[in-house]
Design a protein around this motif. Structure first.
Motif, PDB file in Angstrom:
ATOM      1  N   SER A   1       0.860  -1.183   0.000  1.00 28.13           N
ATOM      2  CA  SER A   1       0.000   0.000   0.000  1.00 28.13           C
ATOM      3  C   SER A   1       0.896   1.231   0.000  1.00 28.13           C
ATOM      4  O   SER A   1       2.010   1.210   0.533  1.00 28.13           O
ATOM      5  CB  SER A   1      -0.922   0.026   1.224  1.00 28.13           C
ATOM      6  OG  SER A   1      -1.841  -1.051   1.184  1.00 28.13           O
ATOM      7  N   LYS A   2       0.395   2.292  -0.627  1.00 27.00           N
ATOM      8  CA  LYS A   2       1.129   3.550  -0.645  1.00 27.00           C
ATOM      9  C   LYS A   2       0.157   4.714  -0.526  1.00 27.00           C
ATOM     10  O   LYS A   2      -0.812   4.797  -1.280  1.00 27.00           O
ATOM     11  CB  LYS A   2       1.945   3.682  -1.939  1.00 27.00           C
ATOM     12  CG  LYS A   2       2.717   4.994  -2.067  1.00 27.00           C
ATOM     13  CD  LYS A   2       3.799   5.133  -1.007  1.00 27.00           C
ATOM     14  CE  LYS A   2       4.563   6.432  -1.137  1.00 27.00           C
ATOM     15  NZ  LYS A   2       5.583   6.592  -0.079  1.00 27.00           N
ATOM     16  N   ARG A   3       0.444   5.570   0.440  1.00 26.01           N
ATOM     17  CA  ARG A   3      -0.366   6.777   0.650  1.00 26.01           C
ATOM     18  C   ARG A   3       0.449   8.027   0.353  1.00 26.01           C
ATOM     19  O   ARG A   3       1.622   8.108   0.669  1.00 26.01           O
ATOM     20  CB  ARG A   3      -0.862   6.842   2.091  1.00 26.01           C
ATOM     21  CG  ARG A   3      -1.970   5.859   2.420  1.00 26.01           C
ATOM     22  CD  ARG A   3      -2.526   6.089   3.822  1.00 26.01           C
ATOM     23  NE  ARG A   3      -3.644   5.201   4.098  1.00 26.01           N
ATOM     24  CZ  ARG A   3      -4.906   5.457   3.756  1.00 26.01           C
ATOM     25  NH1 ARG A   3      -5.186   6.594   3.128  1.00 26.01           N
ATOM     26  NH2 ARG A   3      -5.864   4.603   4.037  1.00 26.01           N
TER      27      ARG A   3
ATOM     28  N   GLN B   1      -4.438  10.502   0.294  1.00 22.34           N
ATOM     29  CA  GLN B   1      -4.750   9.762  -0.930  1.00 22.34           C
ATOM     30  C   GLN B   1      -4.102   8.387  -0.906  1.00 22.34           C
ATOM     31  O   GLN B   1      -2.903   8.251  -0.695  1.00 22.34           O
ATOM     32  CB  GLN B   1      -4.266  10.535  -2.157  1.00 22.34           C
ATOM     33  CG  GLN B   1      -4.576   9.827  -3.463  1.00 22.34           C
ATOM     34  CD  GLN B   1      -4.004  10.559  -4.660  1.00 22.34           C
ATOM     35  OE1 GLN B   1      -3.447  11.642  -4.533  1.00 22.34           O
ATOM     36  NE2 GLN B   1      -4.137   9.960  -5.841  1.00 22.34           N
TER      37      GLN B   1
ATOM     38  N   ALA C   1      -2.871   5.594  -3.005  1.00 25.15           N
ATOM     39  CA  ALA C   1      -2.480   5.318  -4.389  1.00 25.15           C
ATOM     40  C   ALA C   1      -2.441   3.822  -4.684  1.00 25.15           C
ATOM     41  O   ALA C   1      -2.756   3.390  -5.802  1.00 25.15           O
ATOM     42  CB  ALA C   1      -1.124   5.934  -4.679  1.00 25.15           C
ATOM     43  N   LEU C   2      -2.023   3.000  -3.702  1.00 26.44           N
ATOM     44  CA  LEU C   2      -2.010   1.546  -3.828  1.00 26.44           C
ATOM     45  C   LEU C   2      -2.659   0.946  -2.599  1.00 26.44           C
ATOM     46  O   LEU C   2      -2.369   1.364  -1.473  1.00 26.44           O
ATOM     47  CB  LEU C   2      -0.575   1.019  -3.970  1.00 26.44           C
ATOM     48  CG  LEU C   2       0.191   1.371  -5.245  1.00 26.44           C
ATOM     49  CD1 LEU C   2       1.646   0.920  -5.132  1.00 26.44           C
ATOM     50  CD2 LEU C   2      -0.458   0.759  -6.478  1.00 26.44           C
ATOM     51  N   ASP C   3      -3.519  -0.043  -2.823  1.00 21.98           N
ATOM     52  CA  ASP C   3      -4.302  -0.621  -1.732  1.00 21.98           C
ATOM     53  C   ASP C   3      -4.078  -2.134  -1.675  1.00 21.98           C
ATOM     54  O   ASP C   3      -4.736  -2.900  -2.370  1.00 21.98           O
ATOM     55  CB  ASP C   3      -5.784  -0.300  -1.937  1.00 21.98           C
ATOM     56  CG  ASP C   3      -6.648  -0.743  -0.770  1.00 21.98           C
ATOM     57  OD1 ASP C   3      -6.097  -1.181   0.265  1.00 21.98           O
ATOM     58  OD2 ASP C   3      -7.885  -0.662  -0.885  1.00 21.98           O
TER      59      ASP C   3
ATOM     60  N   GLY D   1      -2.205   3.807 -10.373  1.00 21.24           N
ATOM     61  CA  GLY D   1      -1.191   3.322  -9.438  1.00 21.24           C
ATOM     62  C   GLY D   1      -0.034   2.603 -10.093  1.00 21.24           C
ATOM     63  O   GLY D   1       0.878   2.132  -9.406  1.00 21.24           O
TER      64      GLY D   1
ATOM     65  N   THR E   1       3.361   4.432  -9.517  1.00 24.56           N
ATOM     66  CA  THR E   1       3.728   4.343  -8.099  1.00 24.56           C
ATOM     67  C   THR E   1       4.337   2.989  -7.790  1.00 24.56           C
ATOM     68  O   THR E   1       5.380   2.896  -7.120  1.00 24.56           O
ATOM     69  CB  THR E   1       2.496   4.592  -7.204  1.00 24.56           C
ATOM     70  OG1 THR E   1       2.028   5.926  -7.412  1.00 24.56           O
ATOM     71  CG2 THR E   1       2.836   4.402  -5.735  1.00 24.56           C
TER      72      THR E   1
ATOM     73  N   LYS F   1      -7.683   2.282  -9.570  1.00 28.57           N
ATOM     74  CA  LYS F   1      -7.852   2.954  -8.283  1.00 28.57           C
ATOM     75  C   LYS F   1      -7.047   2.273  -7.183  1.00 28.57           C
ATOM     76  O   LYS F   1      -7.506   2.108  -6.055  1.00 28.57           O
ATOM     77  CB  LYS F   1      -9.337   3.031  -7.899  1.00 28.57           C
ATOM     78  CG  LYS F   1     -10.164   3.850  -8.878  1.00 28.57           C
ATOM     79  CD  LYS F   1     -11.625   3.899  -8.491  1.00 28.57           C
ATOM     80  CE  LYS F   1     -12.427   4.712  -9.504  1.00 28.57           C
ATOM     81  NZ  LYS F   1     -13.872   4.732  -9.179  1.00 28.57           N
ATOM     82  N   GLY F   2      -5.833   1.834  -7.557  1.00 28.30           N
ATOM     83  CA  GLY F   2      -4.906   1.284  -6.578  1.00 28.30           C
ATOM     84  C   GLY F   2      -5.076  -0.172  -6.246  1.00 28.30           C
ATOM     85  O   GLY F   2      -4.337  -0.713  -5.419  1.00 28.30           O
ATOM     86  N   SER F   3      -6.031  -0.857  -6.894  1.00 28.87           N
ATOM     87  CA  SER F   3      -6.282  -2.270  -6.593  1.00 28.87           C
ATOM     88  C   SER F   3      -6.225  -3.108  -7.868  1.00 28.87           C
ATOM     89  O   SER F   3      -6.594  -2.636  -8.953  1.00 28.87           O
ATOM     90  CB  SER F   3      -7.661  -2.450  -5.945  1.00 28.87           C
ATOM     91  OG  SER F   3      -7.735  -1.764  -4.709  1.00 28.87           O
TER      92      SER F   3
END
Length: 298
Positions: free
Chosen positions: A9-11, A15, A17-19, A40, A43, A203-205
């Motif tokens: 994960s990256k915030r 926000q 960005a990666l979940d 994402g 990222t 959307k990061g997923s």
């Protein structure tokens, strides 16, 4: 596994960005990494190349953690960014020798990657004199100079003419037989032409992770052909396994087949039997494009 991403994960502030992104890529596998702008992709590639640290989770590159073993990860990865940064005033061999020295590898390695990437005819030219196709080859050669296990390629075929595009495709496919390749692109045809597997992020997923052969199962085949003369669509409808024929304009035709068998040979035979010349011919399918649209617009 050459590349293993584990719940990353990256915030950026508030926000996400990666979940919790997870997947693995094996040696000898070319994976197409797709997603709309802001999904994402960049990222994750920055995390894999150690430019960014994840907020949580981890990734292993050739057995080395991206957070704890940066130098080992950097030696295990070859990276070709979207905007290929090159010293245009340097000669091809000079630039690659400089890159080799940076990685601490022998100059003999330069000769090997020059041959591997087809740069031999241009090796004594300045980079600024090269076509975009050859500049991409120089970027690939620089990414390969230290013989990494993993290649990360960001939009490697953008802006190339058809001949250059075919050459770079074949080069990536050849390299991918011995290495792990993660290829980010917006061009669906590139994925179908090069990749073994498709991962779509939105959307990061991760919203899809499937082999290309599985995706092709049951999909409709479309052959686009341009002749040197207009033909009646009803004549093309007489080909085997045709669902419909469309004429988007001029002498170009989209022929929809309901079979997995490659029908381009039938189109070749049709042209030969009717005294036509083929000016353009390529095969595609609707499934990947439709899937991408459906999965990224939800």
């Amino acid at each position: 596994m050459s590349l293993e991403i584990q719940n990353i994960s990256k915030r950026y502030g508030d926000q996400l960005a990666l979940d919790s992104v997870s997947f693995a890529v094996q040696k000898g596998e070319i994976v197409g990494f797709l997603g709309p702008n802001g999904a994402g992709k960049s990222t994750l590639m920055k995390i894999l190349t150690t430019y960014l640290r994840p907020s949580s989770g981890d990734a292993q590159v050739n057995g080395h953690g991206v957070s704890e073993e940066k130098r080992k990860v950097q030696r295990s990865i070859g990276y070709l960014p979207e905007h290929n940064p090159l010293y245009t005033d340097m000669y091809v061999r000079e630039y690659l020798a400089f890159t080799a020295k940076t990685y601490g590898v022998s100059k003999e390695r330069v000769d090997k990657v020059v041959q591997q990437t087809g740069l031999t005819p241009e090796v004594r030219k300045k980079i600024g004199q090269l076509s975009k196709g050859y500049r991409q080859r120089v970027g690939l050669a620089a990414a390969l100079i230290h013989d990494p296990e993993v290649l990360i390629l960001d939009e490697p075929t953008t802006g190339l003419d058809p001949n250059q595009l075919i050459e770079i495709r074949e080069l990536i496919k050849t390299i991918g037989k011995e290495k792990t390749v993660l290829l980010s692109t917006h061009i669906m045809q590139e994925v179908e032409a090069i990749c073994d597997r498709v991962i779509i992020i939105n959307k990061g997923s991760i919203v899809l992770d499937q082999s290309l052969s599985e995706l092709k199962g049951g999909q409709q085949q479309i052959v686009t052909v341009a002749f040197d003369y207009r033909v009646e669509t009803v004549a093309l409808q007489g080909l085997p396994n045709v669902d419909k024929v469309e004429n988007p304009g001029g002498f170009q035709y989209d022929i929809y087949f309901n079979t997995k068998t490659d029908m381009r040979s039938e189109v070749f035979d049709f042209a030969h039997d009717n005294g036509l010349k083929i000016l353009q011919l390529h095969q595609r399918n609707t499934t990947l494009e439709k899937l991408f649209s459906e999965l990224t617009q939800k």
